[in-house]
Design a protein around this motif. Structure first.
Motif, PDB file in Angstrom:
ATOM      1  N   PRO A   1       0.781  -1.191   0.223  1.00 40.78           N
ATOM      2  CA  PRO A   1       0.060  -0.038   0.082  1.00 40.78           C
ATOM      3  C   PRO A   1       0.701   1.353  -0.120  1.00 40.78           C
ATOM      4  CG  PRO A   1       0.251  -0.842   2.102  1.00 40.78           C
ATOM      5  CD  PRO A   1       0.786  -1.945   1.259  1.00 40.78           C
ATOM      6  N   VAL A   2       0.259   2.395  -0.474  1.00 37.29           N
ATOM      7  CA  VAL A   2       0.790   3.733  -0.202  1.00 37.29           C
ATOM      8  C   VAL A   2       0.286   4.195   1.074  1.00 37.29           C
ATOM      9  CG1 VAL A   2       0.886   6.236  -1.034  1.00 37.29           C
ATOM     10  CG2 VAL A   2       1.063   4.229  -2.744  1.00 37.29           C
ATOM     11  N   LEU A   3       1.199   4.645   2.026  1.00 41.54           N
ATOM     12  CA  LEU A   3       0.705   5.059   3.513  1.00 41.54           C
ATOM     13  C   LEU A   3       0.779   6.600   3.479  1.00 41.54           C
ATOM     14  CD1 LEU A   3       3.290   2.740   5.456  1.00 41.54           C
ATOM     15  CD2 LEU A   3       1.193   2.209   4.336  1.00 41.54           C
ATOM     16  N   ASN A   4      -0.327   6.817   4.374  1.00 42.37           N
ATOM     17  CA  ASN A   4      -0.525   8.497   4.616  1.00 42.37           C
ATOM     18  C   ASN A   4      -0.556   8.236   6.137  1.00 42.37           C
ATOM     19  OD1 ASN A   4      -1.170   9.643   1.883  1.00 42.37           O
ATOM     20  ND2 ASN A   4      -2.668   8.175   1.817  1.00 42.37           N
ATOM     21  N   GLU A   5       0.450   8.948   6.686  1.00 41.63           N
ATOM     22  CA  GLU A   5       0.376   9.032   8.213  1.00 41.63           C
ATOM     23  C   GLU A   5      -0.008  10.361   8.477  1.00 41.63           C
ATOM     24  OE1 GLU A   5       4.301   9.726  11.152  1.00 41.63           O
ATOM     25  OE2 GLU A   5       4.217   7.687  10.146  1.00 41.63           O
ATOM     26  N   ILE A   6      -1.251  10.176   9.522  1.00 45.20           N
ATOM     27  CA  ILE A   6      -1.999  11.348  10.156  1.00 45.20           C
ATOM     28  C   ILE A   6      -1.634  11.392  11.528  1.00 45.20           C
ATOM     29  CG2 ILE A   6      -3.580  11.303   7.987  1.00 45.20           C
ATOM     30  CD1 ILE A   6      -5.371   9.877  10.167  1.00 45.20           C
ATOM     31  N   HIS A   7      -2.156  12.805  12.045  1.00 42.22           N
ATOM     32  CA  HIS A   7      -2.061  13.020  13.292  1.00 42.22           C
ATOM     33  C   HIS A   7      -3.398  13.847  13.585  1.00 42.22           C
ATOM     34  CE1 HIS A   7       2.332  11.949  13.441  1.00 42.22           C
ATOM     35  NE2 HIS A   7       2.278  12.858  12.326  1.00 42.22           N
ATOM     36  N   LEU A   8      -3.943  13.503  14.957  1.00 40.13           N
ATOM     37  CA  LEU A   8      -5.162  14.035  15.204  1.00 40.13           C
ATOM     38  C   LEU A   8      -4.622  15.253  16.065  1.00 40.13           C
ATOM     39  CD1 LEU A   8      -7.722  11.261  16.305  1.00 40.13           C
ATOM     40  CD2 LEU A   8      -7.354  12.418  14.044  1.00 40.13           C
TER      41      LEU A   8
END
Length: 165
Positions: free
Chosen positions: A57-64
């Motif tokens: 997969p292509v990863l998208n790292e997110i932060h809340l």
């Protein structure tokens, strides 16, 4: 009769990734712009001048945000370099793309389908927390959205990843 598991735990090896960070007003804009930059890198805008091949997969790292009610603007998008380029990654022509060695990763993951928007991601995070219950074995506030198909596929397969500590 077997039902599909609600979530699973997985381990990923260490490896080299091409990463871009964007902070556009909307999550969809950030991942779209990042993905286009990575596609140019994959499709010849690199020091070897050749097509590197797609990995998923292509990863998208997110932060809340601190309140946990919305996503931070900055999203890191990461593409795993194919095996033959792991030892000696081609240098990106785009200075915003960085090659990063990422440590092994253990995640708890749950599949979902369709578009990834801030709304759908927050819903999926909430759903997985509901299934897991109270636990301190995963990070809070940092999550990964893994995409397995082109963003133009309407019912594309995605996963929400909780990172194990």
């Amino acid at each position: 009769q077997c039902e599909e598991a609600a979530y699973e735990e997985r381990q990923y090896p260490a490896g080299k990734w091409a990463c871009v960070t964007m902070g556009e007003p909307m999550y969809e804009q950030s991942i779209s712009m990042s993905f286009m930059k990575l596609m140019r890198y994959i499709c010849k805008e690199n020091s070897v001048g050749c097509h590197l091949g797609m990995t998923v997969p292509v990863l998208n790292e997110i932060h809340l945000t601190k309140e946990g009610t919305e996503l931070e603007r900055e999203v890191l998008t990461a593409y795993y370099l194919p095996g033959e380029f792991q030892q000696n990654p081609p240098v990106p022509m785009d200075p915003e793309i960085h090659i990063t060695e990422r440590a092994p990763l253990r995640v708890i993951t749950r599949v979902f389908y369709g578009m990834t928007t801030e709304e759908t991601i927050l819903r999926e995070i909430s759903l997985l927390w509901g299934l897991l219950g109270s636990t301190d074995t995963v990070l809070q506030g940092t999550y990964i959205v893994a995409s397995y198909e082109n963003p133009s596929v309407p019912q594309r397969r995605n996963e929400i990843w909780f990172i194990c500590q």
